[in-house]
Design a protein around this motif. Sequence first.
Motif, PDB file in Angstrom:
ATOM      1  N   THR A  65      73.677 -34.977   4.084  1.00  0.00           N
ATOM      2  CA  THR A  65      73.162 -34.064   3.068  1.00  0.00           C
ATOM      3  C   THR A  65      74.136 -32.911   2.909  1.00  0.00           C
ATOM      4  OG1 THR A  65      70.952 -34.571   3.902  1.00  0.00           O
ATOM      5  CG2 THR A  65      71.140 -32.733   2.358  1.00  0.00           C
ATOM      6  N   ALA A  66      74.597 -32.684   1.689  1.00  0.00           N
ATOM      7  CA  ALA A  66      75.477 -31.555   1.404  1.00  0.00           C
ATOM      8  C   ALA A  66      74.681 -30.392   0.824  1.00  0.00           C
ATOM      9  CB  ALA A  66      76.580 -31.973   0.429  1.00  0.00           C
ATOM     10  N   SER A  67      73.668 -30.715   0.020  1.00  0.00           N
ATOM     11  CA  SER A  67      72.842 -29.649  -0.558  1.00  0.00           C
ATOM     12  C   SER A  67      71.554 -30.225  -1.110  1.00  0.00           C
ATOM     13  CB  SER A  67      73.590 -28.920  -1.677  1.00  0.00           C
ATOM     14  OG  SER A  67      73.750 -29.763  -2.802  1.00  0.00           O
ATOM     15  N   ILE A  68      70.581 -29.359  -1.193  1.00  0.00           N
ATOM     16  CA  ILE A  68      69.369 -29.661  -1.940  1.00  0.00           C
ATOM     17  C   ILE A  68      69.400 -28.708  -3.108  1.00  0.00           C
ATOM     18  CG2 ILE A  68      66.845 -29.677  -1.947  1.00  0.00           C
ATOM     19  CD1 ILE A  68      66.943 -30.302   1.030  1.00  0.00           C
ATOM     20  N   ASP A  69      69.634 -29.282  -4.285  1.00  0.00           N
ATOM     21  CA  ASP A  69      69.834 -28.481  -5.477  1.00  0.00           C
ATOM     22  C   ASP A  69      68.550 -27.812  -5.923  1.00  0.00           C
ATOM     23  OD1 ASP A  69      71.487 -27.552  -7.643  1.00  0.00           O
ATOM     24  OD2 ASP A  69      70.485 -29.021  -8.924  1.00  0.00           O
ATOM     25  N   ARG A  70      67.460 -28.534  -5.798  1.00  0.00           N
ATOM     26  CA  ARG A  70      66.205 -28.007  -6.280  1.00  0.00           C
ATOM     27  C   ARG A  70      65.071 -28.754  -5.604  1.00  0.00           C
ATOM     28  NH1 ARG A  70      64.941 -25.252 -11.495  1.00  0.00           N
ATOM     29  NH2 ARG A  70      62.702 -25.158 -11.331  1.00  0.00           N
ATOM     30  N   LEU A  71      64.053 -28.002  -5.210  1.00  0.00           N
ATOM     31  CA  LEU A  71      62.856 -28.605  -4.637  1.00  0.00           C
ATOM     32  C   LEU A  71      61.665 -27.815  -5.148  1.00  0.00           C
ATOM     33  CD1 LEU A  71      61.196 -30.425  -2.806  1.00  0.00           C
ATOM     34  CD2 LEU A  71      61.871 -28.997  -0.871  1.00  0.00           C
ATOM     35  N   ASP A  72      60.843 -28.468  -5.925  1.00  0.00           N
ATOM     36  CA  ASP A  72      59.664 -27.831  -6.491  1.00  0.00           C
ATOM     37  C   ASP A  72      58.416 -28.528  -5.971  1.00  0.00           C
ATOM     38  OD1 ASP A  72      61.046 -26.024  -8.261  1.00  0.00           O
ATOM     39  OD2 ASP A  72      61.513 -27.755  -9.513  1.00  0.00           O
ATOM     40  N   PHE A  73      57.476 -27.736  -5.434  1.00  0.00           N
ATOM     41  CA  PHE A  73      56.186 -28.260  -5.005  1.00  0.00           C
ATOM     42  C   PHE A  73      55.174 -27.997  -6.110  1.00  0.00           C
ATOM     43  CE2 PHE A  73      58.302 -27.385  -0.963  1.00  0.00           C
ATOM     44  CZ  PHE A  73      58.091 -28.575  -0.288  1.00  0.00           C
ATOM     45  N   HIS A  74      54.409 -29.024  -6.478  1.00  0.00           N
ATOM     46  CA  HIS A  74      53.432 -28.893  -7.560  1.00  0.00           C
ATOM     47  C   HIS A  74      51.987 -28.879  -7.068  1.00  0.00           C
ATOM     48  CE1 HIS A  74      56.858 -29.559 -10.109  1.00  0.00           C
ATOM     49  NE2 HIS A  74      57.052 -30.758  -9.610  1.00  0.00           N
ATOM     50  N   HIS A  75      51.702 -29.618  -6.001  1.00  0.00           N
ATOM     51  CA  HIS A  75      50.341 -29.733  -5.476  1.00  0.00           C
ATOM     52  C   HIS A  75      50.394 -29.852  -3.960  1.00  0.00           C
ATOM     53  CE1 HIS A  75      48.553 -30.305  -9.432  1.00  0.00           C
ATOM     54  NE2 HIS A  75      49.531 -31.150  -9.698  1.00  0.00           N
ATOM     55  N   PRO A  76      49.350 -29.377  -3.278  1.00  0.00           N
ATOM     56  CA  PRO A  76      49.319 -29.529  -1.815  1.00  0.00           C
ATOM     57  C   PRO A  76      49.069 -30.976  -1.411  1.00  0.00           C
ATOM     58  CG  PRO A  76      47.265 -28.577  -2.596  1.00  0.00           C
ATOM     59  CD  PRO A  76      48.182 -28.670  -3.794  1.00  0.00           C
ATOM     60  N   VAL A  77      49.436 -31.268  -0.174  1.00  0.00           N
ATOM     61  CA  VAL A  77      49.219 -32.589   0.426  1.00  0.00           C
ATOM     62  C   VAL A  77      48.338 -32.365   1.648  1.00  0.00           C
ATOM     63  CG1 VAL A  77      50.323 -34.604   1.446  1.00  0.00           C
ATOM     64  CG2 VAL A  77      51.509 -33.309  -0.337  1.00  0.00           C
ATOM     65  N   PHE A  78      47.268 -33.148   1.772  1.00  0.00           N
ATOM     66  CA  PHE A  78      46.303 -32.955   2.847  1.00  0.00           C
ATOM     67  C   PHE A  78      46.380 -34.063   3.885  1.00  0.00           C
ATOM     68  CE2 PHE A  78      44.658 -30.894  -0.955  1.00  0.00           C
ATOM     69  CZ  PHE A  78      44.376 -29.627  -0.481  1.00  0.00           C
ATOM     70  N   ILE A  79      45.872 -33.757   5.079  1.00  0.00           N
ATOM     71  CA  ILE A  79      45.785 -34.772   6.134  1.00  0.00           C
ATOM     72  C   ILE A  79      45.049 -35.983   5.570  1.00  0.00           C
ATOM     73  CG2 ILE A  79      44.728 -35.320   8.365  1.00  0.00           C
ATOM     74  CD1 ILE A  79      45.142 -32.362   9.135  1.00  0.00           C
ATOM     75  N   GLY A  80      45.591 -37.151   5.833  1.00  0.00           N
ATOM     76  CA  GLY A  80      44.997 -38.397   5.356  1.00  0.00           C
ATOM     77  C   GLY A  80      45.550 -38.884   4.032  1.00  0.00           C
ATOM     78  N   ASN A  81      46.284 -38.013   3.314  1.00  0.00           N
ATOM     79  CA  ASN A  81      46.898 -38.446   2.053  1.00  0.00           C
ATOM     80  C   ASN A  81      48.103 -39.340   2.334  1.00  0.00           C
ATOM     81  OD1 ASN A  81      46.570 -35.352   0.106  1.00  0.00           O
ATOM     82  ND2 ASN A  81      45.092 -36.964   0.454  1.00  0.00           N
TER      83      ASN A  81
END
Length: 176
Positions: A65-81
Motif C-alpha cells: 500500500t502506497a496510499s489511501i486516496d480517499r475513504l468515506d464511511f456512509h453507514h455504521p456496521v454492527f456486530i453480526g453484519n
Amino acid sequence: MANTPSDILSRPAKSVDQSKVILGHVIEPQDANPAGIAHGGVIMKLIDNAAGVVAIRHTRSNAVTASIDRLDFHHPVFIGNLVILKASLNMVGTTSMEVGVRVETEDLITGEIRHTASAYLTYVALDANHKPTPVPELLLNTDEERRRNHEACERRQVRLAEKKKEKAFRIAAGAC
C-alpha cells in the motif's frame, strides 16, 4: 522465484476481471466498540486486504500500500453484519496501481444491504529485492471500466500535484 522487470514486461496485459475480488467478513464482538459498532480501523484493514489481493493477483508479485486516496464511511456496521468488499483495478501506471473498493453491509436477519464505504488505494509492485517493479498493462473492456480508469487518471493527477506542492513547501520551510 524472483520477478525481474523483464519477466513482468513480457507478461501479457490483463483485464479487470482477471484480478477483481469479492470478499466477505462477519463482524464479531472483537471487531466492534462497546456500542456494537465496528471500528473504522477494522473496516480499513478489510479494505486494505481486499485491495492487496487485487494488486497481487494482477502483478503476481508482492505489492504494498502506497496510499489511501480517499475513504468515506456512509453507514455504521454492527456486530453480526456481513461486510462484503468488492475490489477491482481502476488504473495501472508503470509500477503502481489504483484499486477501488466498495464496501457493502448485509444485515443477515433482514437481508437489507447498504453501501457502507468506498475507498481508492494505490499499490506499488515490488520485486524480490523490495524495489518497485513494472506491472502488466490493464485491458479496459467495458464503458464502466473506461470511466473508472478516466476518473482514476484524474485522481492521480491531483495526487501528483499535491505531492509536488508538499515537496516545495518542505523545501521552502527547510524541512528537507
